[in-house]
Motif scaffolding. Sequence first.
Motif, PDB file in Angstrom:
ATOM      1  N   GLU A 189     -11.269   0.810   3.409  1.00 39.87           N
ATOM      2  CA  GLU A 189     -10.432   0.695   2.224  1.00 39.87           C
ATOM      3  C   GLU A 189     -10.061   2.088   1.736  1.00 39.87           C
ATOM      4  O   GLU A 189     -10.877   3.008   1.788  1.00 39.87           O
ATOM      5  CB  GLU A 189     -11.198  -0.058   1.143  1.00 39.87           C
ATOM      6  CG  GLU A 189     -10.305  -0.741   0.133  1.00 39.87           C
ATOM      7  CD  GLU A 189     -11.132  -1.520  -0.883  1.00 39.87           C
ATOM      8  OE1 GLU A 189     -11.194  -2.751  -0.756  1.00 39.87           O
ATOM      9  OE2 GLU A 189     -11.718  -0.880  -1.778  1.00 39.87           O
ATOM     10  N   CYS A 190      -8.830   2.222   1.251  1.00 45.94           N
ATOM     11  CA  CYS A 190      -8.405   3.495   0.683  1.00 45.94           C
ATOM     12  C   CYS A 190      -8.887   3.545  -0.763  1.00 45.94           C
ATOM     13  O   CYS A 190      -8.594   2.650  -1.546  1.00 45.94           O
ATOM     14  CB  CYS A 190      -6.884   3.618   0.742  1.00 45.94           C
ATOM     15  SG  CYS A 190      -6.256   5.010  -0.207  1.00 45.94           S
ATOM     16  N   THR A 191      -9.652   4.588  -1.115  1.00 50.65           N
ATOM     17  CA  THR A 191     -10.189   4.642  -2.480  1.00 50.65           C
ATOM     18  C   THR A 191      -9.114   5.052  -3.483  1.00 50.65           C
ATOM     19  O   THR A 191      -9.303   4.956  -4.680  1.00 50.65           O
ATOM     20  CB  THR A 191     -11.369   5.635  -2.574  1.00 50.65           C
ATOM     21  OG1 THR A 191     -10.922   6.893  -2.082  1.00 50.65           O
ATOM     22  CG2 THR A 191     -12.552   5.168  -1.754  1.00 50.65           C
ATOM     23  N   THR A 192      -7.958   5.511  -2.998  1.00 51.69           N
ATOM     24  CA  THR A 192      -6.872   5.879  -3.908  1.00 51.69           C
ATOM     25  C   THR A 192      -6.006   4.670  -4.275  1.00 51.69           C
ATOM     26  O   THR A 192      -5.849   4.338  -5.441  1.00 51.69           O
ATOM     27  CB  THR A 192      -5.977   6.974  -3.282  1.00 51.69           C
ATOM     28  OG1 THR A 192      -6.823   8.045  -2.886  1.00 51.69           O
ATOM     29  CG2 THR A 192      -4.933   7.472  -4.272  1.00 51.69           C
ATOM     30  N   CYS A 193      -5.494   3.973  -3.240  1.00 46.38           N
ATOM     31  CA  CYS A 193      -4.567   2.877  -3.551  1.00 46.38           C
ATOM     32  C   CYS A 193      -5.146   1.501  -3.251  1.00 46.38           C
ATOM     33  O   CYS A 193      -4.533   0.481  -3.566  1.00 46.38           O
ATOM     34  CB  CYS A 193      -3.247   3.062  -2.801  1.00 46.38           C
ATOM     35  SG  CYS A 193      -3.358   2.624  -1.050  1.00 46.38           S
ATOM     36  N   GLY A 194      -6.320   1.431  -2.639  1.00 46.35           N
ATOM     37  CA  GLY A 194      -6.948   0.127  -2.400  1.00 46.35           C
ATOM     38  C   GLY A 194      -6.460  -0.581  -1.143  1.00 46.35           C
ATOM     39  O   GLY A 194      -6.908  -1.673  -0.829  1.00 46.35           O
ATOM     40  N   ALA A 206      -0.659   3.469   3.738  1.00 45.09           N
ATOM     41  CA  ALA A 206       0.140   3.044   2.597  1.00 45.09           C
ATOM     42  C   ALA A 206       0.502   4.230   1.699  1.00 45.09           C
ATOM     43  O   ALA A 206       1.674   4.465   1.430  1.00 45.09           O
ATOM     44  CB  ALA A 206      -0.604   1.981   1.795  1.00 45.09           C
ATOM     45  N   CYS A 207      -0.501   5.009   1.251  1.00 45.27           N
ATOM     46  CA  CYS A 207      -0.214   6.080   0.285  1.00 45.27           C
ATOM     47  C   CYS A 207      -0.364   7.472   0.872  1.00 45.27           C
ATOM     48  O   CYS A 207      -0.003   8.451   0.233  1.00 45.27           O
ATOM     49  CB  CYS A 207      -1.085   5.933  -0.961  1.00 45.27           C
ATOM     50  SG  CYS A 207      -2.805   6.411  -0.675  1.00 45.27           S
ATOM     51  N   GLY A 208      -0.878   7.579   2.062  1.00 47.16           N
ATOM     52  CA  GLY A 208      -0.970   8.892   2.697  1.00 47.16           C
ATOM     53  C   GLY A 208      -2.182   9.721   2.305  1.00 47.16           C
ATOM     54  O   GLY A 208      -2.390  10.796   2.856  1.00 47.16           O
TER      55      GLY A 208
HETATM   56 ZN    ZN Z   1      -3.966   4.564   0.065  1.00 47.65          ZN
END
Ligand code: ZN
Length: 818
Positions: free
Chosen positions: A524-529, A567-569
């Motif tokens: 999981e991306c901790t920035t955008c989920g 997704a968000c880089g």
């Molecule tokens: Zn992300």
Amino acid sequence: MQYFVNVVLPIPLEKLFTYSVSEEEAEFLQVGMRVAVPFGKSKIYTGLVHDIHTEPPGVYEAKEIHQILDEHPIVHPVQLQHWSWIASYYMCTLGEVFRSAVPSAFLLESETVILKNERTEVDESRLKDDEFLVFEALQHRSSLSVQDISDIVERKNVLPILNRLLERNVILLKEELQERYKPKMVRHINLGKDYRTDAALEQLLEKLVRAPKQSQVVLALFQLQGGTKNPITIRELEKVSGCSSAIIKALIDKGILEEQLRRTDRVVYQGDGLEVQSKGLNEYQENALNEIKQSFEKEKVALLHGVTSSGKTEVYVKLLEACIATGKQALYLLPEIALTTQLISRLQDYFGEKVSVYHSKYSIQERVEVWNNVLMGKPKAQIVIGARSALFLPFANLGLIIVDEEHEASFKQYDPAPRYHARDAAVVLGNLHKAKILLGSATPSIESFYNVSREKYGYASIKRRYGDVLMPEMELVDLKEQTKKRRMKGHFSERLLEEITETLDNREQVILFQNRRGYAPIVECTTCGHSPQCPNCDVSLTYHQHRQQLRCHYCGHHMAFPQSCVACGSPTLDTKGFGTEQVEKELHALFPEVKVGRMDLDSTRGKYSYEKIISAFEAQELDILVGTQMLTKGLDFRHVGLVGIMNADALLNFPDFRAHERSFQLLTQVAGRAGRTKKRGKVIIQTYNPYHQILKQVSTNDYDGMYKEQLYDREQYHYPPTHRIIKITFKHRDYNKLNEASLWFAKSLRNLSNIQVLGPEYPPVARIRNQYLKNVIVKMAKQTSLRQTKNSIKRIEKSFNAISQYKAVRVIYNVDYV
Ligand code: ZN
Ligand code: ADP
Ligand code: ZN
């Protein structure tokens, strides 16, 4: 007079197909022989003769068969009866049963692709002309289709030629290609030929008094052989004698010892033909055996409920002995044959060459061999051990069926049809043969125990472990509390670590269970989920650290682990949850000097890798074994002091009406691997729910409590064993079409009386390999006629298929799904 045969074709046709035959053919043919027949515009299939008669088919002109393929039936009439029951009960066609029942080498058809068998030295002079033409063509081309071969020999029907070439290993079928493997050879040591008598051995030891190291080796060998003359692996000999390989080599050079390379990776009988006497039973086993015999006398199926390590296998052995003494065949069914080398060699010790193994991982030739041995009632195949497909072997004279670990869900075939339950189909088969039927388990299925409580099945139990070994001591560890008190190291609680340390200090082994492979299930991306999903299936990809990959456990799709979030880089990808791979890695950090092995689908992909890991653990080359549910399958390890369950919650929370029953079975079975000899073993269960009923029942070994509670729930919610269920799955690429179609079907079902309809509902993973899935569940009381209900469902399916936009939607039935 005109003659006809009704033929089963290995395709999903509702009806048998009728062909015409000449009078001579009609006279020669018997039910259960194969014939090559034309079908459709240009196809040729291998069909099975079902009956011979003089009634022309009403609606079509019967074509002639091409050729008769067998001299004798390869299938008995009683098998056809059994297959018909399977087709009708599990809502599929007889053709589908035929296809999955016989080894594929029996089913040559126009689509089959033929290759040269590189492993065979062919004596060209022994080939017939037409056979030689095929053989020669294969020297120039890598593969041939049946049509190609037809052109080459200028004949329409070539299946008989191919059957002959196949029998002589000149050709291979394409699908066999994947089955190539290299046998694993292991160095074994035996006494040299001149030293095998007691007198010679004595002299030898006298001669060796001046060479203490060498006599140590000889004595160790003698001890390891324990009165047998079986060779011992060099590794074991080194370990027990404490001597180096150089000393062993010196003895080999002198001819005192002899070296042999042995294949250890294939289950073939290598004993010396001297069968070991079976063990005398203790009083508990004796009582159970008597109870079983009493059920048999009343012609009842018997259930043997014996705690782990109570010696159920020795009871089976007595029944097998009794069965073969009457000259009858016996079938020993197991859920997963790959994991049972231990059991196979145990039975081979007792029954020697009379044991055959039938195994979907075996090559086609090996399977054909077992099939023919059973068909001809050879002594070699008097006892067959096999997974569920062994049910289809051509037994003529079956006296006993044992279904070991009868609670296992893998007895149910999931895909493709027939979606049969091997335990239940075994009971039907046994009844057809008037054979004795025994189901065995330490944790019987709710269904079987229900049958006992209704006195449909007989019952025998063994409540103590063999040798009065105590059941392992169980301890629940509250992960919530341990986390709060900061007592966790990674996924290990302080308690678990203490116990591991103590166990290893006592020179005992540890098993750690985590029912999830891979490193961590979700990234999981901790920035955008965002978490990476499989493009073909509706499921998150699983992180495999070892290969630095994300993989889909449904379709096998994989990609390199991304550096940053797609997704968000942001480079902030993190892992959630954990699998076996992570447990293994944490262990390496916590216990750097300890040898850790891992057993799961990923570490055991090769044909014989299970056996390798199991034998390494048995030989104590590993201290800790981390694994998934593969670890539960009836393994008998001698030195396991501790079993740790890393996290019991995922099992309990699984969204299925059987989740609690399953958890009880799985945890009890894993726990049962601990302390199987003398010393009492220990089990630690880590959980966030230490007050969960099932965990209490597991830790107090309270099967009856579990059964009562689960049965109450099943009755309330109308699930088996008090009710029957049929799952109908709809499958299509187009989301809207699938929704519409499944709604239409469910609505029609709701017009039927006496049944309950749930859904359509998406399963937990609603898209697999780009196909959307939706399920409808049909429930009915036990007294409702299953036959009538199924007929009504089939009628709805006919109307459904008549609607043009629904036609392409696949409808899959799963009766009694598990
Ligand atoms: Zn992300
Ligand atoms: P289960 O199948 O119930 O888990 P097993 O049959 O594997 O139990 O028996 C556990 C252990 O006890 C095995 O190592 C087996 O050899 C030993 N054992 C069982 N019964 C006897 C017996 N009657 N005499 C000697 N050893 C026995
Ligand atoms: Zn996928």
